[in-house]
Motif scaffolding. Structure first.
Motif, PDB file in Angstrom:
ATOM      1  N   THR A   1      33.675  51.871  38.123  1.00  0.00           N
ATOM      2  CA  THR A   1      34.426  51.369  39.271  1.00  0.00           C
ATOM      3  C   THR A   1      33.785  50.095  39.808  1.00  0.00           C
ATOM      4  O   THR A   1      32.703  49.706  39.395  1.00  0.00           O
ATOM      5  N   SER A   2      34.473  49.478  40.765  1.00  0.00           N
ATOM      6  CA  SER A   2      33.992  48.250  41.376  1.00  0.00           C
ATOM      7  C   SER A   2      32.623  48.439  42.018  1.00  0.00           C
ATOM      8  O   SER A   2      32.237  49.557  42.383  1.00  0.00           O
ATOM      9  N   THR A   3      31.918  47.348  42.172  1.00  0.00           N
ATOM     10  CA  THR A   3      30.616  47.402  42.847  1.00  0.00           C
ATOM     11  C   THR A   3      30.767  47.652  44.343  1.00  0.00           C
ATOM     12  O   THR A   3      29.792  47.955  45.019  1.00  0.00           O
ATOM     13  N   ARG A   4      31.995  47.511  44.873  1.00  0.00           N
ATOM     14  CA  ARG A   4      32.185  47.581  46.323  1.00  0.00           C
ATOM     15  C   ARG A   4      32.834  48.894  46.775  1.00  0.00           C
ATOM     16  O   ARG A   4      32.629  49.310  47.912  1.00  0.00           O
ATOM     17  N   THR A   5      33.657  49.512  45.933  1.00  0.00           N
ATOM     18  CA  THR A   5      34.445  50.670  46.349  1.00  0.00           C
ATOM     19  C   THR A   5      34.407  51.739  45.261  1.00  0.00           C
ATOM     20  O   THR A   5      34.093  51.467  44.106  1.00  0.00           O
ATOM     21  N   SER A   6      34.794  52.945  45.623  1.00  0.00           N
ATOM     22  CA  SER A   6      34.649  54.074  44.700  1.00  0.00           C
ATOM     23  C   SER A   6      35.843  54.264  43.782  1.00  0.00           C
ATOM     24  O   SER A   6      35.722  54.955  42.759  1.00  0.00           O
ATOM     25  N   LYS A   7      37.006  53.688  44.105  1.00  0.00           N
ATOM     26  CA  LYS A   7      38.206  53.924  43.309  1.00  0.00           C
ATOM     27  C   LYS A   7      38.705  52.668  42.592  1.00  0.00           C
ATOM     28  O   LYS A   7      39.299  52.766  41.514  1.00  0.00           O
ATOM     29  N   LEU A   8      38.527  51.501  43.177  1.00  0.00           N
ATOM     30  CA  LEU A   8      39.036  50.277  42.569  1.00  0.00           C
ATOM     31  C   LEU A   8      38.195  49.906  41.346  1.00  0.00           C
ATOM     32  O   LEU A   8      37.015  50.215  41.271  1.00  0.00           O
ATOM     33  N   MET A   9      38.838  49.215  40.413  1.00  0.00           N
ATOM     34  CA  MET A   9      38.166  48.888  39.153  1.00  0.00           C
ATOM     35  C   MET A   9      37.556  47.495  39.203  1.00  0.00           C
ATOM     36  O   MET A   9      38.078  46.598  39.869  1.00  0.00           O
ATOM     37  N   PRO A  10      36.461  47.279  38.477  1.00  0.00           N
ATOM     38  CA  PRO A  10      35.901  45.921  38.397  1.00  0.00           C
ATOM     39  C   PRO A  10      36.804  45.028  37.559  1.00  0.00           C
ATOM     40  O   PRO A  10      37.414  45.502  36.587  1.00  0.00           O
ATOM     41  N   TRP A  11      36.902  43.776  37.921  1.00  0.00           N
ATOM     42  CA  TRP A  11      37.750  42.883  37.132  1.00  0.00           C
ATOM     43  C   TRP A  11      37.071  42.507  35.812  1.00  0.00           C
ATOM     44  O   TRP A  11      37.739  42.068  34.863  1.00  0.00           O
ATOM     45  N   ALA A  12      35.771  42.719  35.723  1.00  0.00           N
ATOM     46  CA  ALA A  12      35.060  42.430  34.479  1.00  0.00           C
ATOM     47  C   ALA A  12      33.787  43.266  34.426  1.00  0.00           C
ATOM     48  O   ALA A  12      33.221  43.641  35.455  1.00  0.00           O
ATOM     49  N   ILE A  13      33.359  43.591  33.201  1.00  0.00           N
ATOM     50  CA  ILE A  13      32.077  44.258  32.965  1.00  0.00           C
ATOM     51  C   ILE A  13      31.308  43.391  31.978  1.00  0.00           C
ATOM     52  O   ILE A  13      31.827  43.048  30.911  1.00  0.00           O
ATOM     53  N   GLY A  14      30.098  43.034  32.348  1.00  0.00           N
ATOM     54  CA  GLY A  14      29.331  42.095  31.546  1.00  0.00           C
ATOM     55  C   GLY A  14      28.599  42.731  30.370  1.00  0.00           C
ATOM     56  O   GLY A  14      28.595  43.951  30.188  1.00  0.00           O
ATOM     57  N   THR A  24      26.252  48.506  34.280  1.00  0.00           N
ATOM     58  CA  THR A  24      25.541  48.075  35.480  1.00  0.00           C
ATOM     59  C   THR A  24      25.870  46.623  35.830  1.00  0.00           C
ATOM     60  O   THR A  24      25.537  46.164  36.921  1.00  0.00           O
ATOM     61  N   LEU A  25      26.504  45.917  34.898  1.00  0.00           N
ATOM     62  CA  LEU A  25      26.868  44.510  35.126  1.00  0.00           C
ATOM     63  C   LEU A  25      28.335  44.374  35.502  1.00  0.00           C
ATOM     64  O   LEU A  25      28.974  43.385  35.189  1.00  0.00           O
ATOM     65  N   ARG A  26      28.867  45.381  36.146  1.00  0.00           N
ATOM     66  CA  ARG A  26      30.273  45.341  36.549  1.00  0.00           C
ATOM     67  C   ARG A  26      30.450  44.466  37.783  1.00  0.00           C
ATOM     68  O   ARG A  26      29.513  44.269  38.553  1.00  0.00           O
ATOM     69  N   ASP A  27      31.674  43.991  37.979  1.00  0.00           N
ATOM     70  CA  ASP A  27      31.980  43.077  39.077  1.00  0.00           C
ATOM     71  C   ASP A  27      32.793  43.792  40.151  1.00  0.00           C
ATOM     72  O   ASP A  27      33.027  45.002  40.081  1.00  0.00           O
ATOM     73  N   SER A  28      33.250  43.025  41.133  1.00  0.00           N
ATOM     74  CA  SER A  28      34.128  43.560  42.176  1.00  0.00           C
ATOM     75  C   SER A  28      35.560  43.609  41.651  1.00  0.00           C
ATOM     76  O   SER A  28      35.837  43.273  40.505  1.00  0.00           O
ATOM     77  N   SER A  29      36.486  44.015  42.495  1.00  0.00           N
ATOM     78  CA  SER A  29      37.849  44.260  42.031  1.00  0.00           C
ATOM     79  C   SER A  29      38.713  43.005  42.071  1.00  0.00           C
ATOM     80  O   SER A  29      38.371  42.002  42.703  1.00  0.00           O
ATOM     81  N   ALA A  30      39.849  43.083  41.377  1.00  0.00           N
ATOM     82  CA  ALA A  30      40.899  42.062  41.453  1.00  0.00           C
ATOM     83  C   ALA A  30      42.202  42.786  41.778  1.00  0.00           C
ATOM     84  O   ALA A  30      42.546  43.791  41.136  1.00  0.00           O
ATOM     85  N   THR A  31      42.923  42.294  42.760  1.00  0.00           N
ATOM     86  CA  THR A  31      44.066  43.019  43.307  1.00  0.00           C
ATOM     87  C   THR A  31      45.114  43.345  42.261  1.00  0.00           C
ATOM     88  O   THR A  31      45.643  44.464  42.211  1.00  0.00           O
ATOM     89  N   ASP A  32      45.450  42.381  41.404  1.00  0.00           N
ATOM     90  CA  ASP A  32      46.535  42.629  40.445  1.00  0.00           C
ATOM     91  C   ASP A  32      46.185  43.741  39.466  1.00  0.00           C
ATOM     92  O   ASP A  32      47.045  44.561  39.106  1.00  0.00           O
ATOM     93  N   GLY A  33      44.928  43.803  39.036  1.00  0.00           N
ATOM     94  CA  GLY A  33      44.534  44.833  38.091  1.00  0.00           C
ATOM     95  C   GLY A  33      44.696  46.233  38.663  1.00  0.00           C
ATOM     96  O   GLY A  33      45.210  47.139  37.988  1.00  0.00           O
ATOM     97  N   ASP A  34      44.281  46.432  39.907  1.00  0.00           N
ATOM     98  CA  ASP A  34      44.386  47.759  40.505  1.00  0.00           C
ATOM     99  C   ASP A  34      45.840  48.147  40.759  1.00  0.00           C
ATOM    100  O   ASP A  34      46.208  49.321  40.611  1.00  0.00           O
ATOM    101  N   LEU A  35      46.670  47.187  41.120  1.00  0.00           N
ATOM    102  CA  LEU A  35      48.095  47.494  41.297  1.00  0.00           C
ATOM    103  C   LEU A  35      48.720  47.910  39.975  1.00  0.00           C
ATOM    104  O   LEU A  35      49.540  48.841  39.925  1.00  0.00           O
ATOM    105  N   ASP A  36      48.349  47.248  38.885  1.00  0.00           N
ATOM    106  CA  ASP A  36      48.863  47.635  37.573  1.00  0.00           C
ATOM    107  C   ASP A  36      48.409  49.041  37.190  1.00  0.00           C
ATOM    108  O   ASP A  36      49.187  49.836  36.641  1.00  0.00           O
TER     109      ASP A  36
END
Length: 357
Positions: A1-14, A24-36
């Motif tokens: 999941t995102s680095t900021r929230t428990s349910k939203l997905m990271p927009w990228a994982i490094g 551990t290199l995951r990023d924060s979320s992107a709105t369009d991805g979670d809506l999809d």
């Protein structure tokens, strides 16, 4: 999941130093991805059900939409506006121009700070109004969500609020606004930001304008219709198909008419004439052909049904379909995966090989 929230997905994982995906290199979320993802979970529930499947798709969708409402929707006097992800700072934060290497207020330097600048910014390609319309159809009236300091609301209320604010921004500031009355083609900038003057708070969070170029470090002309806004015709047409909303149909028709004028070649349509960035008055900024620009524009021709130009729009759509079938970029350095994906999405929508409920 995102680095900021428990349910939203990271927009990228490094990848780590060994070239392997590292969670551990995951990023924060992107709105369009979670809506999809939320839409996909609801459609999975419709397809397979959630009872006894080992996966409660509907509950997973509800959990995700709860966090979407809490973290990716900004709220103020204007109502509710989709923001750019759960990384967006609180509206009380001072956001520095120097952090983005951008001149937000056009005063020639990059040394100012504005309270809530990112909080009130938005990306029109995230205005996935069709998704919210489907959320309203597929989720019960007694499912409520809320944002920080904001009263609870069901999906009907949320759908109306998101749609109303997107329409307000477009109709007030991007369709023939004062000073730019030639903005009539349905085009909108990659990002929209609150209008600001001197160092300090935004003048009004309700008043927005195109973002400066290279916003958020992007290499594109983000003040124009470019690599982000390219998806807007698909988003708006999808909403028109799902909801039959008059404003989305009108917006899509403007985009369709504009793209037809650009693709017209004699009495036929040549979609290779579509460029890859346009100014908001419709003049071409980058003439190099953008296949995904053409394929996204083609979706908007669906909105011509029942209009005086329906036959001509169908002719243009037929030419576009044949062109999309015959052309693909494939993987490579020209981001062929992205372009081909958008073309596939266009073909699915225009052939109506999608289902929503």
């Amino acid at each position: 999941t995102s680095t900021r929230t428990s349910k939203l997905m990271p927009w990228a994982i490094g990848k780590n130093a060994d070239g392997k995906i590292d969670e551990t290199l995951r990023d924060s979320s992107a709105t369009d991805g979670d809506l999809d993802i939320a839409l996909a979970l609801l459609l999975a529930d419709k397809q397979w059900g959630s009872a006894g499947s080992g996966r409660n798709y509907k509950q997973l969708a509800k959990d995700l939409i709860t966090d979407i409402a809490a973290y990716t929707i900004s709220r103020d006097a204007y109502g509710q506006r989709l923001n750019m992800g759960d990384w967006v700072p609180a509206k009380s934060n001072l956001d520095d121009e120097s952090d983005d290497d951008a001149d937000f207020n056009g005063d020639g330097d990059k040394n100012d700070a504005f309270k809530g600048f990112f909080y009130h910014s938005s990306r029109p390609s995230d205005w996935m109004l069709g998704h919210f319309a489907i959320f309203e159809k597929l989720l019960p009236d007694d499912f409520y969500v809320a944002g920080p300091g904001y009263s609870t609301q069901n999906m009907a209320s949320l759908n109306t609020a998101i749609r109303t604010e997107a329409y307000r921004i477009y109709n007030s500031y991007f369709h023939a606004p004062a000073g730019n009355t030639n903005w009539t083609k349905g085009l909108i900038s990659d990002f929209v930001v609150p209008k600001v003057n001197g160092n300090g708070d935004p003048v009004s969070t309700e008043i927005v304008k195109p973002a400066p170029d290279n916003f958020l470090g992007e290499q594109w002309k983000t003040s124009m219709y470019s690599e982000n806004a390219v998806r807007v015709p698909w988003r708006i047409t999808s909403h028109a198909v799902v909801s039959n909303q008059a404003t989305s149909k009108t917006w899509a028709r403007r985009l369709g008419a504009f793209s037809m004028s650009k693709a017209l070649s004699g009495s036929n349509y040549d979609w290779t004439k579509i460029g890859s960035t346009y100014r908001l008055d419709g003049t071409t900024e980058l003439s190099a052909h953008g296949k995904h620009f053409a394929s996204m524009f083609i979706t908007s021709l669906m909105a011509a049904k029942g209009q005086g130009n329906e036959a001509e729009a169908q002719k243009a759509l037929n030419a576009g379909w044949k062109w999309m079938r015959a052309n693909r970029e494939g993987p490579g350095g020209n981001d062929g995966y992205f372009s081909d994906s958008l073309t596939l999405f266009s073909m699915l929508l225009t052939s109506q090989n999608v289902w929503w409920e």
